[in-house]
Design an enzyme around this catalytic site. Structure first.
Site, short mmCIF file in Angstrom:
data_model
loop_
_atom_site.label_atom_id
_atom_site.label_comp_id
_atom_site.label_asym_id
_atom_site.label_seq_id
_atom_site.Cartn_x
_atom_site.Cartn_y
_atom_site.Cartn_z
N GLU A 191 -8.37 -29.63 42.64
CA GLU A 191 -9.73 -29.56 42.11
C GLU A 191 -10.24 -30.92 41.66
O GLU A 191 -11.17 -31.02 40.87
CB GLU A 191 -9.78 -28.57 40.93
CG GLU A 191 -8.95 -28.97 39.73
CD GLU A 191 -7.49 -28.52 39.79
OE1 GLU A 191 -6.88 -28.41 38.71
OE2 GLU A 191 -6.97 -28.26 40.90
N ASP B 41 -12.60 -33.85 37.63
CA ASP B 41 -11.65 -32.76 37.80
C ASP B 41 -12.24 -31.50 37.16
O ASP B 41 -12.70 -31.54 36.01
CB ASP B 41 -10.32 -33.13 37.12
CG ASP B 41 -9.21 -32.14 37.41
OD1 ASP B 41 -8.49 -32.36 38.40
OD2 ASP B 41 -9.07 -31.17 36.64
N ASP C 58 -11.33 -20.90 46.27
CA ASP C 58 -11.78 -21.66 47.44
C ASP C 58 -13.29 -21.67 47.54
O ASP C 58 -13.91 -22.69 47.88
CB ASP C 58 -11.17 -21.06 48.72
CG ASP C 58 -9.69 -21.37 48.87
OD1 ASP C 58 -9.17 -22.20 48.09
OD2 ASP C 58 -9.05 -20.77 49.75
N ASN D 164 -8.28 -19.55 39.09
CA ASN D 164 -7.55 -19.05 40.25
C ASN D 164 -6.66 -17.88 39.88
O ASN D 164 -6.58 -16.87 40.60
CB ASN D 164 -6.71 -20.18 40.86
CG ASN D 164 -7.37 -20.85 42.04
OD1 ASN D 164 -8.29 -20.31 42.63
ND2 ASN D 164 -6.91 -22.03 42.39
N HIS E 274 -7.18 -16.84 44.72
CA HIS E 274 -7.39 -18.10 45.42
C HIS E 274 -8.61 -18.09 46.34
O HIS E 274 -9.23 -19.12 46.56
CB HIS E 274 -6.13 -18.47 46.22
CG HIS E 274 -4.98 -18.89 45.34
ND1 HIS E 274 -4.93 -20.13 44.75
CD2 HIS E 274 -3.87 -18.23 44.95
CE1 HIS E 274 -3.83 -20.22 44.03
NE2 HIS E 274 -3.16 -19.09 44.13
#
Length: 282
Positions: free
Chosen positions: A210, A167, A184, A175, A180
């Site tokens: 994630e 993770d 991404d 973010n 975002h």
């Protein structure tokens, strides 16, 4: 209608058609059939249809006699899907309808009518892949992992499999700070980095957000740690990750291995993140 009329219909038909004798040898085919398989009548006459059948469908081809017998018993034609391979190597999918045909001296011949269904198959394959692939990163999703990893690895009975759950640390903060779109891009770059670090037989899935699962085949803990350490140097934007990894145990389903790796990942989080945690060999 006379025989000549039927012959002209056979030749002019847009549906690919071929006749095979009682030995399974092609004796006649129309131009549409030749176009479908990419071969001339001279290439085909006297040959078995195996000559243009995909090797993975040879077993199906060998069972045609049994299928035809079952079709005759049920008084219905036989329909099967098979792959044809053109001399160029191009593969075409065909829906074959096989119909008993009375040849000379009442011999049992077979009429095959073939419809090219390649476009349909490609569409079905695309839908299948899309349902098992994470649309952002191109990695497998959970369903894809279940279909691919469990089938390809667990069914081999291999105990040289390591499952890693990892993770990205503080990804929500990244973010929130950069947006975002930037997040991404990080996920896409991270997947690229994972693929560069793992082998061709290994499996990567985005588990959600994630979180990722890496299934390493032909692997021990030492190689798994090496993969993770190399990946740590490739993680984009200075981010780190927390990982748990464990080796599949004798008699254990891969899902149980995954659950243990997931627990180890949370242990890495509790210990301060930016680390790789494994369990005692068992």
């Amino acid at each position: 209608m006379d025989e000549d009329h039927y012959s002209r219909l056979f030749t002019a038909s847009p549906v690919a058609q071929a006749l095979s004798d009682e030995h399974g040898h092609l004796v006649e085919m129309n131009p549409a059939y030749c176009v479908l398989v990419g071969m001339t009548p001279q290439d085909l006459i006297g040959q078995s249809a195996r000559i243009h059948t995909h090797p993975e469908d040879w077993a199906l081809h060998s069972s045609v006699g049994d299928l035809m017998a079952a079709g005759r018993s049920a008084d219905r034609p036989v329909a099967i899907e098979a792959r044809f391979v053109r001399p160029t190597g191009e593969i075409r999918w065909a829906l074959l309808t096989l119909i008993p045909f009375v040849g000379p001296h009442d011999a049992e011949w077979t009429m095959a009518a073939a419809v090219d269904i390649t476009s349909r198959k490609e569409l079905e394959d695309g839908i299948f892949r899309a349902s098992r692939t994470d649309q952002l990163t191109g990695a497998l999703n959970r369903r894809g992992w279940a279909d691919h990893a469990v089938d390809a690895i667990e069914n081999n009975g291999a105990l040289d499999t390591v499952v890693t759950v990892l993770d990205l640390d503080h990804f929500k903060g990244f973010n929130d700070r950069y947006g975002h779109a930037a997040g991404d891009r990080v996920l896409i770059e991270f997947v690229t980095a994972v693929r560069d670090c793992i082998g061709s037989g290994d499996v990567l899935a985005r588990w959600g957000g994630e979180e990722f699962v890496i299934t390493l085949h032909d692997c021990d803990r030492k190689r798994a740690l090496d993969v993770l350490q190399r990946l740590a140097h490739r993680t984009p934007e200075g981010l780190t990750f927390s990982a748990g990894y464990t080796r599949q145990r004798a008699g254990e389903g891969l899902r149980h291995t995954l659950e243990r790796a997931d627990s180890l990942m949370f242990q890495a989080k509790r210990q301060g993140r930016n680390r790789m945690v494994t369990d005692a060999p068992g």
